[in-house]
Design a protein around this motif. Structure first.
Motif, PDB file in Angstrom:
ATOM      1  N   SER A  20       0.843  -1.206   0.000  1.00  0.00           N
ATOM      2  CA  SER A  20       0.000   0.000   0.000  1.00  0.00           C
ATOM      3  C   SER A  20       0.876   1.252   0.000  1.00  0.00           C
ATOM      4  O   SER A  20       0.509   2.265  -0.608  1.00  0.00           O
ATOM      5  CB  SER A  20      -0.998  -0.007   1.155  1.00  0.00           C
ATOM      6  N   GLU A  21       2.030   1.180   0.633  1.00  0.00           N
ATOM      7  CA  GLU A  21       2.983   2.305   0.553  1.00  0.00           C
ATOM      8  C   GLU A  21       3.365   2.573  -0.899  1.00  0.00           C
ATOM      9  O   GLU A  21       3.393   3.715  -1.359  1.00  0.00           O
ATOM     10  CB  GLU A  21       4.295   1.934   1.261  1.00  0.00           C
ATOM     11  N   VAL A  81     -10.999   5.649  -2.318  1.00  0.00           N
ATOM     12  CA  VAL A  81     -10.226   5.156  -1.182  1.00  0.00           C
ATOM     13  C   VAL A  81      -9.562   3.865  -1.636  1.00  0.00           C
ATOM     14  O   VAL A  81     -10.224   2.984  -2.189  1.00  0.00           O
ATOM     15  CB  VAL A  81     -11.121   4.901   0.050  1.00  0.00           C
ATOM     16  N   HIS A  82      -8.263   3.763  -1.411  1.00  0.00           N
ATOM     17  CA  HIS A  82      -7.498   2.605  -1.868  1.00  0.00           C
ATOM     18  C   HIS A  82      -7.000   1.790  -0.679  1.00  0.00           C
ATOM     19  O   HIS A  82      -6.483   2.345   0.294  1.00  0.00           O
ATOM     20  CB  HIS A  82      -6.298   3.084  -2.696  1.00  0.00           C
ATOM     21  N   LEU A  83      -7.165   0.479  -0.785  1.00  0.00           N
ATOM     22  CA  LEU A  83      -6.560  -0.399   0.229  1.00  0.00           C
ATOM     23  C   LEU A  83      -5.911  -1.601  -0.450  1.00  0.00           C
ATOM     24  O   LEU A  83      -6.198  -1.916  -1.614  1.00  0.00           O
ATOM     25  CB  LEU A  83      -7.601  -0.848   1.266  1.00  0.00           C
ATOM     26  N   THR A  84      -5.056  -2.265   0.306  1.00  0.00           N
ATOM     27  CA  THR A  84      -4.383  -3.497  -0.140  1.00  0.00           C
ATOM     28  C   THR A  84      -4.957  -4.617   0.719  1.00  0.00           C
ATOM     29  O   THR A  84      -4.697  -4.667   1.924  1.00  0.00           O
ATOM     30  CB  THR A  84      -2.861  -3.368   0.054  1.00  0.00           C
ATOM     31  N   MET A 106      -5.898  -6.573  -4.786  1.00  0.00           N
ATOM     32  CA  MET A 106      -6.092  -7.927  -4.235  1.00  0.00           C
ATOM     33  C   MET A 106      -5.099  -8.913  -4.845  1.00  0.00           C
ATOM     34  O   MET A 106      -5.402 -10.104  -4.978  1.00  0.00           O
ATOM     35  CB  MET A 106      -7.532  -8.402  -4.480  1.00  0.00           C
ATOM     36  N   SER A 107      -3.922  -8.412  -5.198  1.00  0.00           N
ATOM     37  CA  SER A 107      -2.967  -9.267  -5.906  1.00  0.00           C
ATOM     38  C   SER A 107      -2.702 -10.584  -5.177  1.00  0.00           C
ATOM     39  O   SER A 107      -2.562 -11.618  -5.816  1.00  0.00           O
ATOM     40  CB  SER A 107      -1.641  -8.532  -6.088  1.00  0.00           C
ATOM     41  N   SER A 108      -2.611 -10.539  -3.855  1.00  0.00           N
ATOM     42  CA  SER A 108      -2.189 -11.768  -3.178  1.00  0.00           C
ATOM     43  C   SER A 108      -3.303 -12.480  -2.427  1.00  0.00           C
ATOM     44  O   SER A 108      -3.018 -13.444  -1.716  1.00  0.00           O
ATOM     45  CB  SER A 108      -0.993 -11.501  -2.265  1.00  0.00           C
TER      46      SER A 108
END
Ligand code: PMP
Length: 361
Positions: free
Chosen positions: A103-104, A145-148, A173-175
Motif C-alpha cells: 500500500s505504501e 479510497v485505496h486499500l491493499t 487484491m494481488s495476493s
C-alpha cells in the motif's frame, strides 16, 4: 526428484492438473496443429479463451451485471499509476489506507500524479495489523479510497472492509483474490496481478464497475485507460495470450473445486496448521501479524536469531520445502499458502517447524 512443496510468494505454485493440460495442449491446441502461443489473438480460439476467462471471473466473484473484467499488462505496479491517472483529477484528493509495503508503493506512485491523503497508517506498529475503524480518517470528499486487501510482505490481511461512505473503494487484491468469498460489489475497482492465486505473471486482472468506466479520465494514453480495454474486450493491442490462457485454466480449476467457499475452506485449514505451529512453539516462532489481522495467504514469522532463520530456510529447502525466506525488507520466514498449494504441503511445513523448534529451541 522427490515431492517439492512450493511456498513461493509469487510467481507461485499452480494446480498440477492445469500444468498437465497446458503441457498436453502446447503443441496442438484443440486439433489446430499449433499451440495457442502461435495463433492470432484475433482467432476465434483465442477470443473464446478471452471471453471464457472474463465470464468465469465474473461468475466466481458474483459480478455479472454492472462490472467488467479486463486483462492488462504491466503488473499490479502499473495499476498503482493507472488508478490515479484515471480517477484522480487535479484539485481532488485520493485516500490511501497504509498497511504495509504494497500500500505504501501504491500511495507513493499516486503521489507522483496528484494529491494524496494517508487515511490510516499502521507503520508505527511495524505493519502488524489493519487499522481499527476509529483510526481511519477519510478526507472530506475523496476521489476514491485505496486499500491493499492482503499485504504479501508483512502477512497482514483485511478481515472486514472499512466504511467509506459514498467514495469508490479500490482494492489491490494481488495476493488474495479468489481465496475467500467476499461481496465484491463493495468495490468500485479491484485489481490483481495473476502470479499468485490466478496463474502466471504477465496478466493483471481488473474488475471495474460500469460507472467508473464512464467517469474515468479521457486524457491518459490509450494503454493506460480502462475504457479502452473495456471497449475492445481487452483486445486493443496484442494481449499476453499464454498468460490469459493459463489464467482461464486456473479459473476453471477453482470452479471445479467448488468456487470461493471451497478455496476458503482449503486456505483456512492450511493457515490453521502453520499458525498452530507458531502458537504452540512457546515463542520460538513469533508471528509478525497480530492474530486478528493474520493473513491466510502469507504467514510471516521470525525465529530467535538470524542464524536460526538462515538454518531454518536451508534445512527446509533440503527437505523439499522451497520459497520460505522472508522478504528481504523484513527478514524472517514467510510461507505463502495460495489456492493451489495443497494441505499436505502445509502439514509437512507445520511438522517440520515443530521438529525444528524441538531440536533448536
Ligand atoms: N501488490 C501486491 C499486494 C503484491 O504482492 C505485488 C507483488 N508481489 C504487487 C502489488 C506488485 O505486483 P507486480 O509485480 O505484478 O507489479
Amino acid at each position: 526428484m522427490g515431492a517439492i512443496y512450493n511456498f513461493n510468494a509469487g510467481p507461485a505454485v499452480l494446480p498440477p492438473t492445469v500444468l498437465q493440460q497446458a503441457q498436453a495442449e502446447l503443441r496442438d491446441y484443440q486439433g489446430r496443429g499449433m499451440s495457442i502461443l502461435e495463433m492470432s489473438h484475433r482467432s476465434k480460439e483465442y477470443e473464446a479463451i478471452n471471453a471464457q476467462a472474463e465470464q468465469r471471473l465474473m461468475a466466481l466473484l458474483g459480478l455479472e451485471g454492472g462490472y467488467r473484467a479486463l486483462f492488462v499488462q504491466g503488473g499490479a505496479s502499473t495499476q498503482f499509476a493507472m488508478v490515479p491517472l484515471n480517477f484522480l483529477a487535479s484539485g481532488a484528493t485520493a485516500d490511501y489506507l497504509i498497511t504495509g509495503s504494497w500500500s505504501e508503493k501504491a500511495r507513493d506512485e499516486a503521489q507522483r500524479l496528484g494529491h494524496i491523503h494517508s487515511a490510516a497508517d499502521t507503520a508505527a506498529d511495524g505493519y502488524r495489523r489493519t487499522p481499527n475503524p476509529e483510526e481511519i480518517r477519510l478526507s472530506a470528499d475523496p476521489a476514491y479510497v485505496h486499500l491493499t486487501s492482503n499485504e504479501t510482505i508483512h502477512g497482514v490481511q483485511w478481515q472486514r472492509w472499512p466504511e467509506v461512505g459514498a467514495a469508490p473503494l479500490i482494492a489491490d487484491m494481488s495476493s488474495d483474490i479468489l481465496s475467500r468469498p467476499l461481496d465484491a460489489r463493495t468495490f468500485a475497482l479491484i485489481y490483481a496481478g495473476a502470479q499468485k492465486n490466478l496463474g502466471p505473471a504477465g496478466v493483471t486482472v481488473v474488475l471495474i464497475r460500469d460507472d467508473m468506466l464512464e467517469r474515468a479520465a479521457k486524457t491518459p494514453p490509450s494503454m493506460l485507460r480502462y475504457s479502452v480495454y473495456a471497449k475492445n474486450n481487452s483486445l486493443y493491442n496484442t494481449p499476453p495470450v499464454f498468460a490469459v490462457y493459463l489464467l482461464n485454466l486456473v479459473l476453471g480449476w477453482i470452479g471445479e473445486q467448488g468456487g470461493l467457499a471451497a478455496m476458503e475452506r482449503r486456505n483456512s485449514a492450511k493457515a490453521a496448521a502453520v499458525y498452530a505451529a507458531i502458537d504452540g512453539s512457546a515463542s520460538f516462532y513469533r508471528g509478525h501479524a497480530a492474530p486478528d489481522s493474520r493473513s491466510a495467504m502469507n504467514v510471516t514469522f521470525r525465529l530467535p536469531t538470524p542464524e536460526l532463520e538462515a538454518r531454518f530456510v536451508t534445512e527446509a529447502t533440503a527437505a523439499g520445502m522451497v520459497g520460505l525466506a522472508g522478504h528481504r525488507s523484513v527478514g524472517g520466514a514467510r510461507a505463502s499458502l495460495y489456492n493451489a498449494l495443497d494441505q499436505p504441503a502445509a502439514d509437512a511445513l507445520a511438522a517440520f517447524m515443530i521438529e525444528f523448534a524441538r531440536v533448536n529451541g
